[in-house]
Design a protein around this motif. Structure first.
Motif, short mmCIF file in Angstrom:
data_model
loop_
_atom_site.label_atom_id
_atom_site.label_comp_id
_atom_site.label_asym_id
_atom_site.label_seq_id
_atom_site.Cartn_x
_atom_site.Cartn_y
_atom_site.Cartn_z
N GLY A 18 0.82 -1.21 0.00
CA GLY A 18 0.00 0.00 0.00
C GLY A 18 0.84 1.26 0.00
N VAL A 19 1.88 1.28 0.83
CA VAL A 19 2.78 2.45 0.87
C VAL A 19 3.49 2.62 -0.45
CG1 VAL A 19 4.85 3.39 1.96
CG2 VAL A 19 3.08 2.37 3.38
N ALA A 20 3.95 1.49 -1.01
CA ALA A 20 4.64 1.56 -2.30
C ALA A 20 3.71 2.10 -3.39
CB ALA A 20 5.15 0.18 -2.69
N GLY A 21 2.46 1.64 -3.38
CA GLY A 21 1.49 2.13 -4.37
C GLY A 21 1.20 3.61 -4.21
N LEU A 22 1.08 4.05 -2.93
CA LEU A 22 0.82 5.47 -2.66
C LEU A 22 1.96 6.34 -3.16
CD1 LEU A 22 -0.99 7.61 -1.37
CD2 LEU A 22 0.18 7.18 0.81
N LEU A 23 3.19 5.89 -2.87
CA LEU A 23 4.37 6.65 -3.33
C LEU A 23 4.41 6.73 -4.86
CD1 LEU A 23 7.09 5.29 -0.87
CD2 LEU A 23 6.10 7.60 -0.90
N LEU A 24 4.10 5.61 -5.51
CA LEU A 24 4.08 5.61 -6.97
C LEU A 24 3.02 6.55 -7.52
CD1 LEU A 24 5.06 4.42 -9.65
CD2 LEU A 24 3.38 2.58 -9.37
N PHE A 25 1.83 6.56 -6.89
CA PHE A 25 0.74 7.44 -7.31
C PHE A 25 1.14 8.91 -7.17
CE2 PHE A 25 -2.91 10.03 -6.02
CZ PHE A 25 -3.69 9.94 -7.16
N MET A 26 1.78 9.24 -6.00
CA MET A 26 2.21 10.62 -5.76
C MET A 26 3.25 11.06 -6.79
SD MET A 26 2.39 10.54 -1.59
CE MET A 26 3.03 12.20 -1.45
N TYR A 27 4.15 10.15 -7.12
CA TYR A 27 5.18 10.48 -8.11
C TYR A 27 4.55 10.74 -9.48
CZ TYR A 27 8.91 9.77 -11.48
OH TYR A 27 9.77 9.90 -12.52
N LEU A 28 3.63 9.86 -9.87
CA LEU A 28 2.98 10.04 -11.17
C LEU A 28 2.17 11.34 -11.22
CD1 LEU A 28 1.73 6.40 -11.87
CD2 LEU A 28 3.54 7.63 -13.08
N GLN A 29 1.52 11.68 -10.09
CA GLN A 29 0.72 12.92 -10.05
C GLN A 29 1.61 14.14 -10.25
OE1 GLN A 29 -1.31 13.73 -6.35
NE2 GLN A 29 -3.05 14.62 -7.45
N VAL A 30 2.76 14.15 -9.53
CA VAL A 30 3.70 15.27 -9.68
C VAL A 30 4.21 15.36 -11.10
CG1 VAL A 30 5.95 16.16 -8.99
CG2 VAL A 30 4.38 15.28 -7.26
N TRP A 31 4.52 14.22 -11.71
CA TRP A 31 5.05 14.18 -13.08
C TRP A 31 4.03 14.72 -14.08
CZ3 TRP A 31 3.70 11.13 -17.42
CH2 TRP A 31 4.62 11.16 -18.48
N ILE A 32 2.77 14.29 -13.88
CA ILE A 32 1.70 14.75 -14.78
C ILE A 32 1.49 16.25 -14.64
CG2 ILE A 32 -0.80 14.64 -15.21
CD1 ILE A 32 -0.61 11.64 -14.47
N GLU A 33 1.50 16.74 -13.40
CA GLU A 33 1.31 18.17 -13.19
C GLU A 33 2.42 18.99 -13.83
OE1 GLU A 33 0.92 18.81 -9.04
OE2 GLU A 33 -1.15 18.09 -8.94
N GLU A 34 3.65 18.49 -13.72
CA GLU A 34 4.78 19.20 -14.34
C GLU A 34 4.63 19.25 -15.85
OE1 GLU A 34 8.22 17.17 -12.99
OE2 GLU A 34 8.33 18.24 -11.07
N ARG A 35 4.23 18.12 -16.42
CA ARG A 35 4.02 18.09 -17.87
C ARG A 35 2.90 19.04 -18.27
NH1 ARG A 35 6.64 14.52 -21.67
NH2 ARG A 35 4.58 14.19 -22.55
N HIS A 36 1.81 19.05 -17.51
CA HIS A 36 0.68 19.91 -17.82
C HIS A 36 1.05 21.39 -17.71
CE1 HIS A 36 -3.44 21.10 -18.32
NE2 HIS A 36 -3.44 21.76 -17.16
N THR A 37 1.77 21.73 -16.65
CA THR A 37 2.22 23.12 -16.46
C THR A 37 3.12 23.56 -17.59
OG1 THR A 37 2.11 22.84 -14.07
CG2 THR A 37 3.38 24.72 -14.89
#
Length: 443
Positions: free
Chosen positions: A21-40
């Motif tokens: 669960g922790v590993a999945g959460l960390l992966l989700f947070m990383y992907l969210q940051v990456w997507i936001e950077e790309r969108h910005t």
């Protein structure tokens, strides 16, 4: 290993689930940051492109916070150089909203081009391959070829050698001011350096008179009927402008348009003929169009525009109004005009001059105004060497018993509109107000 040893106890199961669960959460947070950077980054690139590639689409949903009239603009200009055109600060802020109206991307396929031209151009225009390119890629190929023909960039000095009478001196000075004003506006704020629209669409409102080498861009409700009568007389199609009926002028197809020529013919005439456009105060022109098309019987505008306008903008509409489309109210017409999802498209009688005649792409040699129509038109006839007895007709083409649309008439139509609605109409025609140096007295 015994089967009993392979079974995990509850504590081990809990730890395993927690780790995953922790590993999945960390992966989700990383992907969210990456997507936001790309969108910005994408947004920033879009903003940069808008800032450097011209003016973005216009929005009429909000009124302009304040208006800088032409008089204030000229006041500010005198503090700088007399010949400098000054753009008010609020107009600079609007730069990304306005002149995309000059950047049409609409493609109109032209399948036949008369009047000859060199063989290379004709082969290019007539080949099936080129027609497919035009259909699927718009104007790219066409304009690459057209740009090689050196699109006219500057207006030419008017040939005044044929004007012998000193009474035209003041008119000549006024004309030079109008030409310079429009040219300076387009140079500084036009946002385009080469044609962006399909060339045949861009010249589709321009009438040709080869004998006196003139091009006239038709602006409806700005004296166009009488101008076409004059063109017919100049062309030898009639002996007098007063003997030509309204139907002969508009439906007789006696006059040639510039889009009937091939590319070489268009280019040659644009660069060698005297090009004229006659304009009118946008609000007056709008009211004049409404009165003409909706306050009198009309077999086209009532069933096509009237029915659609009444159906969408009139609550509790009666069946009879929906059947014949008559009786459109001015406020209903305004709601239609300002609606980004109109139930029926625009019409040339209330379309902006910037979209009819492309004054920042086609460099007009003569800018006439309806407010001084006879004086301007007769001066123009002197410039082109028209017969001395040919004068611009001053009669009203249709509904002659009606009072001409003037400032007083316009105020009567605007009195039932809110200030916001009047402001939105002004915003709609903002570019025409600026290009042709009109003030905004109706707000």
């Amino acid at each position: 290993m015994q089967p009993s040893e392979m079974v995990m106890n509850p504590k081990q199961v809990f730890l395993s689930v927690l780790i995953f669960g922790v590993a999945g959460l960390l992966l989700f947070m990383y992907l969210q940051v990456w997507i936001e950077e790309r969108h910005t980054g994408s947004i920033e690139k879009t903003r940069e492109r808008k800032a450097t590639s011209g003016w973005g689409p216009v929005s009429y949903l909000q009124p302009v916070p304040r208006i800088m009239t032409t008089e204030k603009t000229q006041e500010h200009t005198t503090k700088q150089q007399k010949t400098e055109f000054h753009m008010p600060e609020n107009l600079k802020e609007k730069k990304e909203k306005l002149l995309n109206s000059e950047r049409f991307a609409r493609v109109l396929t032209k399948t036949s081009h008369s009047q000859g031209g060199d063989q290379t151009l004709n082969k290019i225009m007539e080949s099936p391959t080129n027609k497919l390119i035009e259909k699927h890629q718009g104007t790219k190929t066409l304009f690459k070829k057209f740009s090689e023909l050196n699109w006219p960039l500057d207006i030419r000095p008017l040939n005044k050698s044929l004007v012998k009478d000193d009474k035209w001196k003041k008119t000549g000075v006024t004309q030079e001011k109008r030409r310079s004003f429009l040219q300076e506006f387009c140079k500084k704020y036009g946002g385009v350096s080469h044609p962006q629209s399909h060339v045949f669409h861009m010249v589709s409102r321009i009438y040709v008179e080869d004998k006196h080498k003139i091009l006239y861009c038709e602006v409806p409700k700005a004296g166009c009927s009488n101008w076409k009568r004059i063109m017919m007389v100049l062309n030898g199609l009639a002996s007098s402008a007063y003997n030509i009926s309204h139907d002969a002028v508009h439906y007789g197809k006696h006059l040639k348009k510039l889009d009937s020529f091939d590319l070489k013919g268009i280019y040659t005439r644009l660069n060698t003929y005297t090009k004229a456009v006659f304009v009118r105060d946008p609000m007056e022109r709008l009211v004049s169009a409404f009165r003409d098309k909706f306050e009198h019987p009309n077999s086209y505008y009532h069933p096509v525009f009237g029915k659609a306008i009444i159906k969408k903008y009139r609550p509790n509409v009666c069946e009879e109004a929906l059947i014949n489309g008559s009786g459109v109210k001015f406020i209903e017409f305004i709601h239609y005009l300002l609606d980004s999802h109109r139930p029926v498209g625009m019409d040339i009688h209330w379309e902006k001059v910037s979209k009819l005649c492309y004054p920042c792409l086609i460099k007009y040699d003569f800018v006439g105004k309806f407010e001084t129509l006879e004086e301007d038109a007769n001066y123009f006839l002197q410039l082109i060497g028209a017969p001395k007895d040919l004068k611009f007709p001053n009669f009203k083409d249709r509904h002659s018993s009606d009072e001409r649309t003037n400032a007083q008439v316009v105020r009567q139509y605007l009195k039932d509109l809110t200030r916001t609605e009047r402001q939105l109409i002004h915003d709609f025609y903002y570019l025409d107000y600026l290009m042709f140096n009109y003030t905004t007295p109706f707000l």
